[in-house]
Design a protein around this motif. Structure first.
Motif, short mmCIF file in Angstrom:
data_model
loop_
_atom_site.label_atom_id
_atom_site.label_comp_id
_atom_site.label_asym_id
_atom_site.label_seq_id
_atom_site.Cartn_x
_atom_site.Cartn_y
_atom_site.Cartn_z
N GLN A 16 0.81 -1.25 0.07
CA GLN A 16 -0.06 0.08 -0.04
C GLN A 16 1.05 1.06 0.05
N ASP A 17 0.55 2.17 -1.15
CA ASP A 17 1.54 3.21 -1.14
C ASP A 17 0.52 4.41 -1.36
N LEU A 18 1.27 5.64 -1.50
CA LEU A 18 0.38 7.05 -1.92
C LEU A 18 0.70 7.56 -2.86
N LEU A 19 -0.33 8.04 -3.69
CA LEU A 19 -0.06 8.98 -4.98
C LEU A 19 -0.31 10.43 -4.56
N VAL A 20 0.82 11.38 -4.86
CA VAL A 20 0.50 12.80 -4.64
C VAL A 20 0.56 13.51 -5.94
N ARG A 21 0.44 14.84 -5.62
CA ARG A 21 0.64 15.51 -6.95
C ARG A 21 2.10 15.81 -7.14
N ALA A 22 2.59 15.55 -8.42
CA ALA A 22 4.02 15.80 -8.51
C ALA A 22 4.93 16.61 -7.87
N ASP A 23 4.42 17.98 -7.49
CA ASP A 23 5.03 18.82 -6.89
C ASP A 23 4.86 18.94 -5.42
N ASP A 24 4.41 17.85 -4.73
CA ASP A 24 3.98 17.82 -3.32
C ASP A 24 5.05 16.97 -2.60
N THR A 25 5.64 17.75 -1.65
CA THR A 25 6.58 16.99 -0.85
C THR A 25 6.50 16.85 0.86
N SER A 26 5.06 17.18 1.10
CA SER A 26 4.82 17.17 2.50
C SER A 26 4.71 15.89 2.94
N ILE A 27 4.51 14.78 2.38
CA ILE A 27 4.28 13.44 3.01
C ILE A 27 5.38 12.83 3.03
N THR A 28 6.15 12.23 3.89
CA THR A 28 7.38 11.55 3.67
C THR A 28 7.13 10.08 4.16
N LYS A 29 6.11 10.33 5.44
CA LYS A 29 6.00 8.82 6.26
C LYS A 29 4.53 8.89 6.46
N ALA A 30 4.03 7.62 7.26
CA ALA A 30 2.74 7.35 7.38
C ALA A 30 2.06 8.49 8.57
N GLU A 31 3.24 8.82 9.34
CA GLU A 31 2.55 9.97 10.61
C GLU A 31 2.03 11.25 9.90
N ASP A 32 2.64 11.61 8.68
CA ASP A 32 2.25 12.75 7.96
C ASP A 32 0.72 12.82 7.57
N LEU A 33 0.07 11.53 7.52
CA LEU A 33 -1.33 11.28 7.02
C LEU A 33 -2.30 11.97 7.74
N ASN A 34 -2.06 11.89 9.25
CA ASN A 34 -3.08 12.28 10.13
C ASN A 34 -3.72 13.55 9.64
N LYS A 35 -2.82 14.47 9.40
CA LYS A 35 -3.67 16.08 9.15
C LYS A 35 -3.98 15.92 7.45
N LYS A 36 -3.95 14.87 7.11
CA LYS A 36 -4.15 15.02 5.35
C LYS A 36 -5.44 14.64 4.87
N LYS A 37 -5.85 15.08 3.76
CA LYS A 37 -7.10 14.51 3.28
C LYS A 37 -6.57 13.56 2.25
N LEU A 38 -7.25 12.33 2.57
CA LEU A 38 -7.22 11.07 1.87
C LEU A 38 -8.34 10.59 0.91
N CYS A 39 -7.84 9.87 -0.19
CA CYS A 39 -9.09 9.41 -0.92
C CYS A 39 -8.70 7.80 -1.21
N SER A 40 -9.74 6.94 -1.13
CA SER A 40 -9.60 5.79 -1.50
C SER A 40 -10.68 5.05 -2.27
N VAL A 41 -10.89 3.69 -2.39
CA VAL A 41 -12.16 3.37 -2.70
C VAL A 41 -12.98 2.60 -1.81
N THR A 42 -13.84 2.76 -1.84
CA THR A 42 -15.18 2.53 -1.05
C THR A 42 -14.99 1.04 -0.44
#
Lengths: 224, 282
Positions: free
Chosen positions: B132-158
């Motif tokens: 399992q991995d993350l896809l981000v916008r090409a210019d986004d460097t704000s996510i480097t580890k799993a802990e960074d996700l708690n303040k982020k908006k994520l999307c996945s399939v139902t």
């Protein structure tokens, strides 16, 4: 067979509670919106009449899935309208209710229009003769009688609405259908048991609704 | 001769019911014999139709993707030419039943091996290790580890495993949007409505490699879970399992496996794991 329910991993009741909430909010909203639409369609103002007709014919013939995904993709993700929700959870719920109201309102409107047709023309004429305005004739004389005639069709609309809330799962509202998807993903050994649980849940929601409203319809129908 | 209306209606109903059931079963069951090769019989294989780079049915009716290449190679080893393969759509929820009912001979559809699934089907493989991995916008460097996700908006399939992982393990605080398909998530990602799309890196790489998405997105490269893709087959069919395992082994050894990975998933700078060791059926 049903041991996956005992793991405590799934909050089935909680998911169905979201379904019930979706249904109730949408039911109240679509009753109001449908009544307004019906008023437009029988009003003496040509512009309102044509708007009502166009809206009903357009929305009624659009698949609900399209409307709800349109709400999510178009309104929320492209235009950034969040309807005051802070998280996707809140926003999704509100968008789903919006879509369901827009869609179900058309069916309420059509049911009501058939109810208006059951009210004898003499009633409206007598009211006009007393000097009541169109708005007063509609709200005081015609609609109350029309509503009493269409409880049974409205019950059908409500039951359909209850089942239609499952479409909200496509935009991530955590209701019964979404939990079912999660369970199917995890419980590959018990797919039919999962289906059975959710089918039963919906029957338990809709069957009493139908019976109760059927009884109410008999009680309040205008005997002519 | 007078037939009452009720009897006629009943007859019609019975006739309808009979035709309905007759249409229910597919006329071509996957053959139960092993490979005979050269004969006219078809081999029915379940794949995904909607995952670019893995299993995709193109508008002109062709099938492309890594899973499709694996299926074709395995079929060849079993003695079937490409024109003898009939692909059938295997959506996630139906995979077990398609196999159990004999509608397909085997399923190659990003099918992660796990114990619950093994209660109903057997697997050959694994043939691919995804994370399992993350896809981000090409210019986004704000996510480097799993802990960074708690303040982020994520999307996945139902309802997907990835979505559940986020909710229960990875980032319970994250604002998670569940959508019907990955394409819907990409819309949100592009419009900055969400910060990242999360699922198996193979699937993400397939989307990022699409012509229309070139240069827009990048994989972060986290390994948030291990997903061993296997080939699902009927429970207890040891013979087929052994044959498919041998085919997969051969595919890795003769370099076709790496070629298929590079061809389908390469364009997105996707660093795939080396081919996993076969663990099933030994």
């Amino acid at each position: 067979m049903f041991d996956f329910l005992d793991s405590g991993q799934y909050d089935v009741l909680g998911a169905f509670w979201v379904t019930v909430q979706l249904t109730l909010y949408s039911a109240v909203g679509s009753l109001i919106w449908g009544t307004i639409l019906a008023g437009m369609r029988v009003s003496p103002v040509p512009l309102l009449r044509s708007f009502g007709t166009a809206y009903v014919n357009l929305v009624r013939n659009t698949p609900l899935t399209l409307l709800i995904i349109g709400c999510s993709l178009g309104l929320s993700q492209t235009l950034g309208i969040s309807l005051g929700g802070d998280t996707f959870k809140e926003t999704g719920f509100r968008l789903a209710v919006l879509g369901l109201i827009a869609y179900t309102g058309t069916f309420v409107c059509e049911a009501l229009r058939s109810g208006i047709n059951t009210v004898p023309v003499g009633q409206a004429e007598a009211a006009r003769a007393l000097g009541l305005s169109f708005f007063q004739v509609l709200t005081l004389i015609v609609l109350p009688q029309a509503f009493r005639a269409v409880i049974a069709p409205l019950a059908n609309v409500l039951i359909a609405l209850t089942k239609n809330t499952t479409v909200a799962a496509t935009i991530g509202v955590a209701e019964a259908a979404l939990l079912m998807k999660e369970m199917l993903e995890n419980e590959a050994q018990a797919t039919f048991a999962v289906f059975a649980v959710f089918a039963l849940g919906f029957v338990l929601l809709t069957l009493p609704t139908g019976l109760l409203l059927g009884w109410v319809a008999k009680r309040v129908a205008v005997k002519r | 001769m007078k037939i009452s209306k009720a009897a006629a209606a009943a007859a019609v109903a019975v006739a309808l019911a009979l035709t309905a059931t007759a249409c229910g079963g597919s006329t071509e069951k996957a053959s139960d014999t092993g490979a005979t090769g050269g004969s006219k019989e078809k081999l029915v294989v379940g794949i995904k139709y909607d995952q670019p780079g893995l299993g995709l049915k193109t508008p002109d009716g062709k099938y492309t993707g890594f899973d499709v290449d694996v299926a074709t190679y395995v079929a060849k080893e079993l003695g079937y030419e490409p024109n003898q393969i009939e692909f059938k759509q295997a959506v996630s929820a139906e995979r077990e039943n398609l196999i159990a009912n004999g509608d397909v001979k085997f399923v190659v559809a990003t099918y992660s091996i796990n114990d619950k699934r093994k209660e109903k089907v057997d697997f050959a493989g694994p043939y691919f290790l995804a994370h399992q991995d993350l896809l981000v916008r090409a210019d986004d460097t704000s996510i480097t580890k799993a802990e960074d996700l708690n303040k982020k908006k994520l999307c996945s399939v139902t309802g997907s495993t990835s979505a559940q992982n986020v909710k229960t393990k990875l980032a319970p605080e994250a604002d998670l949007l569940e959508q019907g398909g990955y394409s819907e998530c990409l819309t949100g990602l592009e419009n900055k409505a969400v910060d990242a799309l999360t699922t198996d890196n193979s699937i993400l790489a397939g989307y990022a490699a699409q012509e229309k998405n070139k240069g827009k997105f990048k994989l972060v490269g986290l390994s948030l879970s291990n997903e061993n893709y296997g080939i699902g087959l009927k429970k207890g069919d040891k013979e087929l399992q052994t044959k498919i395992n041998a085919a997969l082994k051969k595919m890795v050894e003769d370099g076709s496996w790496q070629k298929a990975v590079d061809k389908n998933l390469g364009p997105a700078n996707f660093k795939s794991e080396p081919a996993p060791q076969i663990t099933e059926g030994s």
